[in-house]
Design an enzyme around this catalytic site. Structure first.
Site, mmCIF file in Angstrom:
data_model
loop_
_atom_site.group_PDB
_atom_site.id
_atom_site.type_symbol
_atom_site.label_atom_id
_atom_site.label_comp_id
_atom_site.label_asym_id
_atom_site.label_seq_id
_atom_site.Cartn_x
_atom_site.Cartn_y
_atom_site.Cartn_z
ATOM 1 N N PRO A 105 0.789 -1.229 0.000
ATOM 2 C CA PRO A 105 0.000 0.000 0.000
ATOM 3 C C PRO A 105 0.825 1.284 0.000
ATOM 4 O O PRO A 105 1.863 1.372 0.653
ATOM 5 C CB PRO A 105 -0.837 -0.102 1.278
ATOM 6 C CG PRO A 105 -0.165 -1.122 2.115
ATOM 7 C CD PRO A 105 0.506 -2.075 1.170
ATOM 8 N N ASN A 106 0.293 2.228 -0.764
ATOM 9 C CA ASN A 106 0.846 3.592 -0.872
ATOM 10 C C ASN A 106 2.133 3.678 -1.681
ATOM 11 O O ASN A 106 2.619 4.777 -1.938
ATOM 12 C CB ASN A 106 1.056 4.223 0.518
ATOM 13 C CG ASN A 106 -0.262 4.362 1.271
ATOM 14 O OD1 ASN A 106 -1.197 4.950 0.750
ATOM 15 N ND2 ASN A 106 -0.347 3.795 2.450
ATOM 16 N N ARG A 146 4.696 11.090 -2.396
ATOM 17 C CA ARG A 146 4.485 10.818 -0.985
ATOM 18 C C ARG A 146 5.795 10.933 -0.201
ATOM 19 O O ARG A 146 6.782 10.268 -0.556
ATOM 20 C CB ARG A 146 3.964 9.368 -0.965
ATOM 21 C CG ARG A 146 3.970 8.702 0.318
ATOM 22 C CD ARG A 146 3.784 7.202 0.175
ATOM 23 N NE ARG A 146 3.759 6.680 1.519
ATOM 24 C CZ ARG A 146 4.198 5.488 1.852
ATOM 25 N NH1 ARG A 146 4.650 4.657 0.939
ATOM 26 N NH2 ARG A 146 4.172 5.106 3.096
ATOM 27 N N TYR A 161 11.187 8.792 1.022
ATOM 28 C CA TYR A 161 11.162 7.753 -0.021
ATOM 29 C C TYR A 161 11.767 8.187 -1.362
ATOM 30 O O TYR A 161 11.846 7.381 -2.285
ATOM 31 C CB TYR A 161 9.717 7.276 -0.228
ATOM 32 C CG TYR A 161 9.107 6.706 1.045
ATOM 33 C CD1 TYR A 161 9.674 5.593 1.655
ATOM 34 C CD2 TYR A 161 7.986 7.286 1.640
ATOM 35 C CE1 TYR A 161 9.147 5.068 2.831
ATOM 36 C CE2 TYR A 161 7.449 6.762 2.819
ATOM 37 C CZ TYR A 161 8.036 5.659 3.403
ATOM 38 O OH TYR A 161 7.514 5.138 4.558
ATOM 39 N N ASN A 211 7.924 -5.688 -0.960
ATOM 40 C CA ASN A 211 7.906 -4.566 -0.026
ATOM 41 C C ASN A 211 6.456 -4.482 0.465
ATOM 42 O O ASN A 211 5.609 -3.890 -0.205
ATOM 43 C CB ASN A 211 8.324 -3.262 -0.710
ATOM 44 C CG ASN A 211 8.366 -2.104 0.270
ATOM 45 O OD1 ASN A 211 7.844 -2.201 1.387
ATOM 46 N ND2 ASN A 211 8.971 -1.004 -0.139
ATOM 47 N N ALA A 260 3.313 -0.743 4.849
ATOM 48 C CA ALA A 260 2.819 -0.715 6.238
ATOM 49 C C ALA A 260 2.342 -2.088 6.716
ATOM 50 O O ALA A 260 2.383 -2.372 7.922
ATOM 51 C CB ALA A 260 1.706 0.313 6.376
ATOM 52 N N GLU A 281 12.352 -9.685 1.699
ATOM 53 C CA GLU A 281 11.614 -8.454 2.008
ATOM 54 C C GLU A 281 12.537 -7.256 1.834
ATOM 55 O O GLU A 281 13.702 -7.303 2.237
ATOM 56 C CB GLU A 281 11.094 -8.513 3.445
ATOM 57 C CG GLU A 281 10.338 -7.251 3.847
ATOM 58 C CD GLU A 281 9.536 -7.422 5.120
ATOM 59 O OE1 GLU A 281 8.827 -8.438 5.266
ATOM 60 O OE2 GLU A 281 9.623 -6.519 5.979
ATOM 61 N N ARG A 334 13.546 4.440 12.255
ATOM 62 C CA ARG A 334 12.326 5.260 12.209
ATOM 63 C C ARG A 334 11.483 5.078 13.487
ATOM 64 O O ARG A 334 12.000 4.712 14.524
ATOM 65 C CB ARG A 334 11.557 4.929 10.925
ATOM 66 C CG ARG A 334 12.395 5.240 9.667
ATOM 67 C CD ARG A 334 11.619 5.060 8.404
ATOM 68 N NE ARG A 334 10.463 5.942 8.366
ATOM 69 C CZ ARG A 334 9.458 5.819 7.506
ATOM 70 N NH1 ARG A 334 9.486 4.841 6.607
ATOM 71 N NH2 ARG A 334 8.439 6.649 7.542
HETATM 72 C C1 DQA Z 1 8.304 1.094 3.668
HETATM 73 C C2 DQA Z 1 8.395 1.346 5.183
HETATM 74 C C3 DQA Z 1 7.029 1.191 5.842
HETATM 75 O O1 DQA Z 1 7.128 1.438 7.237
HETATM 76 C C4 DQA Z 1 6.034 2.170 5.251
HETATM 77 O O2 DQA Z 1 4.754 1.948 5.789
HETATM 78 C C5 DQA Z 1 6.016 2.148 3.757
HETATM 79 C C6 DQA Z 1 7.255 1.965 3.010
HETATM 80 C C7 DQA Z 1 9.648 1.361 2.961
HETATM 81 O O3 DQA Z 1 9.794 0.912 1.816
HETATM 82 O O4 DQA Z 1 10.527 2.035 3.503
HETATM 83 O O5 DQA Z 1 4.973 2.385 3.150
HETATM 84 O O6 DQA Z 1 7.976 -0.268 3.457
#
Ligand code: DQA
Length: 141
Positions: free
Chosen positions: A9-10, A17, A22, A72, A75, A96, A105
């Site tokens: 997600p995202n 974002r 990122y 990946n 979240a 992963e 973080r």
């Molecule tokens: C992430 C790290 C996660 O904590 C976050 O929710 C993401 C991206 C990363 O690639 O650094 O969406 O997986």
């Protein structure tokens, strides 16, 4: 060798974002970089979803067509036991990756439950986290 890259997600909003964390590359630009890097060496397909069920279904079917998965889970890494179970349920290696260094973080990002099903985790190298994971898969399998 055929590898499937699964993004959670995202990650479809990369480039817009939280660019300070990122980076400013879009997911499409990252995918193109990865494809170009491994052109002629390994076949790579890409899947992204914001939905847990779609990710689970994709992982479950992957072993029919792919020799490895790079995921990946975004979240979902931090709480999806359902995705962990799907990773454990396939007989192909899963690595992963994270763009950011999740260990530097917020407290709630420091643990990845999905990583328990992976052969290893690469975290903190931006889009090159994917490259490092695939290099390992090529050298080992
Ligand atoms: C992430 C790290 C996660 O904590 C976050 O929710 C993401 C991206 C990363 O690639 O650094 O969406 O997986």
């Amino acid at each position: 060798m055929k590898i499937l890259i699964v993004n959670g997600p995202n990650l479809d909003r990369l480039g817009k974002r939280e660019v300070n964390i990122y980076g400013n590359m879009t997911l499409e630009e990252i995918n193109n970089k990865i494809s170009n890097h491994f052109k002629g060496k390994v076949e790579i397909d890409f899947f992204q979803s914001n939905e847990e069920g779609a990710i689970i279904n994709t992982i479950a079917k992957a072993e029919e067509h792919y020799q490895a998965i790079v995921i990946n889970p975004a979240a979902y890494s931090h709480y999806s036991i359902a995705i962990l179970d799907s990773i454990r349920g396939v007989d192909i290696p899963v690595i992963e990756v994270h763009l950011s260094n999740i260990y530097s973080r917020e407290q709630y990002r420091k643990n990845s439950v999905t990583a328990e099903g992976a052969i290893g985790v690469i975290s903190g190298f931006g889009w090159q986290s994917y490259i490092l994971a695939i290099e390992f898969l090529i050298s080992k399998y």
